[in-house]
Design a protein around this motif. Structure first.
Motif, PDB file in Angstrom:
ATOM      1  N   VAL A 177       0.854  -1.112  -0.064  1.00 23.18           N
ATOM      2  CA  VAL A 177       0.122   0.036   0.056  1.00 23.18           C
ATOM      3  C   VAL A 177       0.932   1.350   0.193  1.00 23.18           C
ATOM      4  O   VAL A 177       1.860   1.479   0.831  1.00 23.18           O
ATOM      5  N   LEU A 178       0.714   2.238  -0.767  1.00 23.60           N
ATOM      6  CA  LEU A 178       1.313   3.207  -1.043  1.00 23.60           C
ATOM      7  C   LEU A 178       0.408   4.484  -1.305  1.00 23.60           C
ATOM      8  O   LEU A 178      -0.448   4.617  -2.237  1.00 23.60           O
ATOM      9  N   GLN A 221      -6.058  -9.384   2.059  1.00 16.66           N
ATOM     10  CA  GLN A 221      -6.268  -8.500   3.124  1.00 16.66           C
ATOM     11  C   GLN A 221      -5.067  -8.171   4.038  1.00 16.66           C
ATOM     12  O   GLN A 221      -5.144  -7.114   4.514  1.00 16.66           O
ATOM     13  N   ARG A 222      -4.121  -8.925   3.723  1.00 15.09           N
ATOM     14  CA  ARG A 222      -3.028  -8.741   4.654  1.00 15.09           C
ATOM     15  C   ARG A 222      -2.129  -7.523   3.846  1.00 15.09           C
ATOM     16  O   ARG A 222      -1.493  -7.648   2.895  1.00 15.09           O
ATOM     17  N   GLU A 223      -2.139  -6.222   4.350  1.00 12.98           N
ATOM     18  CA  GLU A 223      -1.688  -5.108   3.640  1.00 12.98           C
ATOM     19  C   GLU A 223      -0.242  -4.590   4.734  1.00 12.98           C
ATOM     20  O   GLU A 223      -0.338  -4.519   5.899  1.00 12.98           O
ATOM     21  N   LEU A 224       0.620  -4.412   3.869  1.00 16.37           N
ATOM     22  CA  LEU A 224       1.840  -3.618   4.541  1.00 16.37           C
ATOM     23  C   LEU A 224       2.347  -2.243   3.563  1.00 16.37           C
ATOM     24  O   LEU A 224       1.916  -2.452   2.326  1.00 16.37           O
ATOM     25  N   PRO A 225       2.911  -1.208   4.266  1.00 15.87           N
ATOM     26  CA  PRO A 225       3.451  -0.466   3.556  1.00 15.87           C
ATOM     27  C   PRO A 225       4.259  -0.785   2.408  1.00 15.87           C
ATOM     28  O   PRO A 225       5.425  -1.464   2.719  1.00 15.87           O
ATOM     29  N   ALA A 226       4.160  -0.103   1.204  1.00 14.53           N
ATOM     30  CA  ALA A 226       5.426  -0.384   0.261  1.00 14.53           C
ATOM     31  C   ALA A 226       6.748   0.175   0.503  1.00 14.53           C
ATOM     32  O   ALA A 226       6.977   1.201   1.158  1.00 14.53           O
ATOM     33  N   PRO A 227       7.605  -0.586   0.121  1.00 20.76           N
ATOM     34  CA  PRO A 227       8.838  -0.310   0.679  1.00 20.76           C
ATOM     35  C   PRO A 227       9.908   0.939  -0.232  1.00 20.76           C
ATOM     36  O   PRO A 227      10.551   0.651  -0.971  1.00 20.76           O
TER      37      PRO A 227
END
Length: 228
Positions: A177-178, A221-227
């Motif tokens: 996610v960004l 649905q497992r969301e993490l910030p884009a690196p």
């Protein structure tokens, strides 16, 4: 069927597709490229047994020795710094075709011998709107291994292979996610070998895995910030 046969069938099928527009297409791909400014580009999706080290995952999704070749872009680049990508780049006037461009760029970035690559075909062009490129993915098979490594550290931080089985393992997948300028990007991502594959490259891989019938259900649905 073997992985080679599956990839060859995908390349043949791709000739009938007008665009890449299926499951998991990242939202930013939906933004039209500036047709007056975009440049042709090509990337090489090189599959095969790139070395003799098997996958970390023990789940039998696919052969443990099937790999795909990736590069980590140098952190000092203006476009997509530090991101993991397929070898590739812009099509030059001297290139005979997008296939020739993909092979040339791959040789310049990784040192591979293009004669060791069997080109199976191309996928439809994909707009990379953030940098105004229209990119053609070229599907290749590692027919004859040659050494690969970083050729220019001003361009690439590392050149490496990733086992496809590890990419398919649901434990290694999430949604990146960004949010920028009130717009939010969500797209498939892979966490493997100490790096994160996201954005354009992850979207292409996601598309290919679905088209090949290799995809394994994962928690979108497992969301993490884009690196970034």
């Amino acid at each position: 069927m073997s992985a080679y046969a599956d990839l060859l069938a995908l390349a043949e099928k791709a000739a009938t597709l007008s665009e890449i527009s299926v499951v998991g297409r990242p939202a930013l791909w939906q933004v039209p490229a500036d047709v007056g400014a975009y440049r042709k580009a090509a990337v090489l999706m090189l599959f095969g047994a790139l070395d003799d080290i098997g996958a970390s995952s023990s789940k039998p999704f696919i052969s443990a020795d099937l790999d795909v070749l990736l590069v980590e872009r140098a952190a000092t680049l203006n476009d997509h710094p530090g991101q993991v990508a397929f070898p590739g780049g812009g099509v030059d006037a001297a290139d005979e075709s997008v296939i020739a461009a993909a092979l040339r760029e791959a040789q310049e970035e990784t040192g591979l011998d293009p004669l060791g690559v069997e080109v199976l075909g191309t996928l439809p062009e994909v707009p990379l709107s953030v940098s105004n490129f229209m990119v053609t993915p070229v599907v290749g098979w590692w027919a004859r291994q040659t050494p690969v490594d970083v050729v220019d550290y001003g361009e690439s931080a590392q050149v490496f292979r990733v086992p496809v089985r590890d990419l398919l393992d649901p434990e290694n997948r999430f949604t990146a996610v960004l949010t920028r300028d009130q717009h939010t990007y969500r797209g498939p991502a892979f966490a493997v070998n100490g790096v994160v594959v996201w954005g354009f490259t992850a979207g292409i891989l996601n598309f290919v895995f679905h088209e090949l019938g290799w995809a394994v259900p994962w928690d979108e649905q497992r969301e993490l910030p884009a690196p970034i």
